[in-house]
Write an enzyme that holds these catalytic residues in place. Structure first.
Site, PDB file in Angstrom:
ATOM      1  CG  HIS A 118     -25.836   8.705  14.649  1.00 57.03           C
ATOM      2  ND1 HIS A 118     -26.583   8.349  13.551  1.00 57.03           N
ATOM      3  CD2 HIS A 118     -24.549   8.332  14.349  1.00 57.03           C
ATOM      4  CE1 HIS A 118     -25.803   7.788  12.644  1.00 57.03           C
ATOM      5  NE2 HIS A 118     -24.557   7.778  13.098  1.00 57.03           N
ATOM      6  CD  GLU A 119     -21.222   9.578  16.303  1.00 53.38           C
ATOM      7  OE1 GLU A 119     -20.478   8.586  16.453  1.00 53.38           O
ATOM      8  OE2 GLU A 119     -21.525  10.022  15.180  1.00 53.38           O
TER       9      GLU A 119
ATOM     10  CG  ASP B  54     -22.539   5.179  10.003  1.00 52.74           C
ATOM     11  OD1 ASP B  54     -21.299   5.233  10.021  1.00 52.74           O
ATOM     12  OD2 ASP B  54     -23.267   5.893  10.720  1.00 52.74           O
TER      13      ASP B  54
ATOM     14  N   PRO C  55       0.826  -1.215   0.000  1.00 56.58           N
ATOM     15  CG  PRO C  55      -0.694  -1.563   1.710  1.00 56.58           C
ATOM     16  CD  PRO C  55       0.613  -2.042   1.194  1.00 56.58           C
ATOM     17  N   PRO C  56       0.272   2.397  -0.347  1.00 57.41           N
ATOM     18  CG  PRO C  56      -1.021   3.905  -1.558  1.00 57.41           C
ATOM     19  CD  PRO C  56      -1.103   2.584  -0.870  1.00 57.41           C
ATOM     20  N   GLY C  57       2.739   4.535   1.122  1.00 55.42           N
ATOM     21  CA  GLY C  57       3.275   5.034   2.388  1.00 55.42           C
ATOM     22  C   GLY C  57       3.886   3.994   3.287  1.00 55.42           C
TER      23      GLY C  57
ATOM     24  N   GLY D  20       6.783   2.376   2.819  1.00 51.11           N
ATOM     25  CA  GLY D  20       8.242   2.423   2.857  1.00 51.11           C
ATOM     26  C   GLY D  20       8.936   1.749   1.701  1.00 51.11           C
ATOM     27  CE  LYS D  21       4.967   0.809  -2.803  1.00 57.42           C
ATOM     28  NZ  LYS D  21       4.099   1.340  -1.721  1.00 57.42           N
ATOM     29  CB  THR D  22      10.298   5.310  -2.221  1.00 59.07           C
ATOM     30  OG1 THR D  22       9.209   5.122  -3.142  1.00 59.07           O
ATOM     31  CG2 THR D  22      11.339   6.194  -2.872  1.00 59.07           C
TER      32      THR D  22
END
Length: 652
Positions: free
Chosen positions: A462-463, A537, A239-241, A243-245
């Site tokens: 609701h919460e 939701d 996934p992006p971010g 640490g591949k690079t």
């Protein structure tokens, strides 16, 4: 009191030479030569008119071009006004010749002009010049000048475009159109800031595989002595971010070999054939410095699967570039000593020929960090941060499930900025929690005009419905915090601390869906009707229900079938892989699952109606409550029952 301005620095005009000025001046000069005399050039007349002008004493000079059978007439300045009506608009040329005439090949200029001159008075005689013209250079200029102008304009235009895009190099510091097919990889140098494997936290498995490649380059005999061969390429997938690079940068820092890095989009160009040419040039440069490593970031820009037909999904230029890349990585040519690393977060769309062994022999999966890895990543990004005494890195690692390495770096930076805004001397635990909330939900909006009292009451209950379902259902993620302070587009938020699961059972999915619909059911209990506040939701719950039926085979009527497309190629198909009857059956099963989840959630809230009302009232009073507040009302968090079916048995 007057001020003395004598000490103010005087502005000095400075002019920086730029090759673009030279191109512009050349264009202006050529244009002036071509168009300065237009509308006021020599006019064509007949031979009889020339005779009349000579006999009238108006001609000062006649130049006859023998090989063109053409004569040019220069009129005496004081007589030019006499012939103004022969020029367009009455504009008389300022320079000779003023007129020209054409004759046949039988015309004898010496005899004819000598006879005319003898008839004139001494003051009216004219000068005669007879010559041959060499047209080689004029004809060459006539044919080449338009092309020269086009090339100069092209170079000038590309320089402007390249400056706008931040480019450099080439002609005069700009883009060189003659180097369009050249690859421009960035070679890691000694002056670059070194990133080593010590700077890469977590990523245990991925780091070991990449370290093995570096170790081979340092100690090749260790592997070749046993007949082993180093992989030709390794593909970093995740996934992006994650640490591949960063892993690739660590390879550049650790390996004592040349390291070329280039982006997949650098091969894509508006000109046909440029992409393939740049691939060839990249590998040519790499072979010259072998052994070396070539890193292609975001390879999906050029490695996307080729279309099976020439339809709307086809891109010939990109596919030609991919074909050249395939040939360079494993063709008849030898690339010994050149190891290719590539990174992508879309491995599902890459061409199968690119993924096969012999090109990318290894796929190194760089996943989202787990708890221990997140703790190590926090320690790396907190090296330069002044922390408060109450900061607990283990707590923050538990509080950021699903965060990538880039997300954690962002949390650390946001926490430092938050502490600075609040005037703290150090970054406290509350600053980190606020940074996480801001990243997940957005910035707090504390204006009292955002919600009416009725909307605030509906939001609170609701919460409370979300929180109660999340606390009492055994497979639901624990609730950490509930807030009715608006953030971003949300009027209220319930924060969970998800369990880091790799496998989800049907019971887990149903409990997660009950938590999602808990807010909608709470509104039905409170107001007798739902509102639009449950849109997100419902969207997530519907997606989960369809996944259960279409992908995971969790429906009795549809059966253990999966219509999941792991290759990603089905998006181009206009036909579904199932019949309309099956589609109707799947819709019915999804509605059945959602109805089941709704009914069990309604039953749960009805059975704990008093606790539900207490939670809503507490939220209205405090606006933000935590797990401790929920535990005082509902008791300890309900957990799954112990399953002793796989417990080890011991004989006594």
């Amino acid at each position: 009191m007057a001020q003395n301005n004598n000490n103010k620095p005087k502005k000095v005009f400075s002019f920086t030479f730029n090759l673009s000025w030279l191109y512009l001046l050349l264009l202006v000069g050529i244009g002036y030569m071509l168009f300065s005399n237009r509308g006021a050039s020599a006019e064509k007349i007949e031979w009889q008119e020339v005779e009349t002008m000579i006999q009238g004493g108006d001609v000062a000079e006649v130049a006859f071009i023998r090989n063109d059978f053409k004569g040019e007439v220069k009129v005496r300045p004081e007589r030019l006004g006499k012939y103004a009506d022969k020029f367009p608009g009455g504009v008389v040329p300022r320079r000779a010749p003023h007129f020209y005439f054409l004759v046949s090949s039988k015309f004898d200029p010496e005899t004819t002009f000598a006879a005319l001159n003898e008839e004139l008075a001494p003051g009216d005689k004219f000068k005669l010049v007879i010559r041959n013209d060499d047209h080689l250079w004029s004809e060459m200029l006539q044919w080449t000048l338009p092309f020269i102008i086009m090339i100069l304009f092209w170079v000038w235009m590309f320089r402007g475009m390249n400056r706008g895009m931040g480019g450099g190099g080439g002609l005069g510091g700009g883009m060189n159109p003659f180097n369009t097919g050249k690859a421009t990889p960035r070679e890691a140098g000694k002056d670059d800031e070194k990133v080593t494997f010590k700077d890469v936290a977590g990523l245990y498995g991925a780091k070991e595989e990449v370290m093995e490649i570096v170790d081979f380059l340092k100690n090749p005999k260790k592997y070749t002595a046993l007949g082993g061969k180093i992989p030709k390429g390794a593909l970093l997938v995740g996934p992006p971010g994650t640490g591949k690079t960063l892993l690739a940068k660590a390879v550049a820092g650790e390996a004592n070999v040349p390291f070329f890095s280039i982006s997949g989009s650098d091969f894509v160009e508006m000109f046909v054939g440029v992409g393939a040419s740049r691939v060839r040039d990249l590998f040519r440069q790499a072979k010259e410095k072998a052994p070396c490593i070539v890193f292609i970031d975001e390879i999906d820009a050029v490695g996307r699967a080729r279309a099976k037909n020439g339809g709307f999904s086809s891109n010939d230029e990109r596919e030609n570039t991919l074909n050249q890349l395939l040939t360079e990585m494993d063709g008849f040519g030898t690339n010994s000593g050149v190891i290719v690393l590539a990174a992508t977060n879309r491995s599902d769309i890459l061409d199968k020929a690119l993924m096969r062994a012999g090109r990318f022999d290894r796929q190194i999966h760089v996943e989202l960090p787990e708890l221990k890895e997140r703790e190590e990543i926090f320690k790396v990004h907190l090296r330069g941060v002044k922390l408060g005494e109450d900061f607990d890195v283990s707590f923050m690692a538990k509080h950021t499930p699903g965060f990538s390495g880039a997300d954690i770096a962002n949390v650390c930076n946001e926490a430092a900025l938050t502490a600075a805004r609040r005037g703290h001397d150090a970054v406290l635990q509350e600053d980190f929690l606020e940074a996480v909330d801001r990243i997940i939900g957005g910035l707090e909006r504390k204006s009292s005009t955002i919600m009416t009292p009725a909307e605030k009451r509906t939001t609170a209950y609701h919460e409370a419905g979300h929180a109660l379902a999340g606390w009492l259902l055994p497979y639901a993620d624990p609730v950490f915090k509930v807030s009715i302070i608006p953030r971003g587009n949300a009027l209220g938020l319930t924060w969970h601390l998800p369990e880091e699961r790799k496998n989800w059972s049907r019971s887990i999915l149903l409990d997660q869906m009950s938590v999602l619909i808990g807010g909608r059911v709470a509104e039905e209990i409170l107001n007798g009707e739902p509102s639009t506040g449950a849109l997100n939701d419902l969207e997530r719950m519907t997606g989960m229900a369809y996944s259960m039926v279409q992908y995971y085979g969790m429906s009795d009527k549809v059966g253990t079938l999966s219509f999941y497309d792991s290759s990603g190629a089905r998006g181009y198909n206009l036909v579904k892989p199932y019949s309309e009857k099956t589609a109707e059956l799947m819709d019915q099963e999804v509605k059945k699952i959602v109805a089941e989840v709704h009914d069990r959630t309604r039953k749960l809230l009805d059975e704990h109606h008093d606790e539900f009302m207490q939670l809503g009232a507490l939220l209205l009073e405090k606006e933000v409550i935590f797990a401790e507040d929920i535990e005082r009302i509902l008791g300890p968090k309900v957990k799954p029952a112990e399953d002793d079916r796989f417990a080890e048995s011991t004989d006594e």
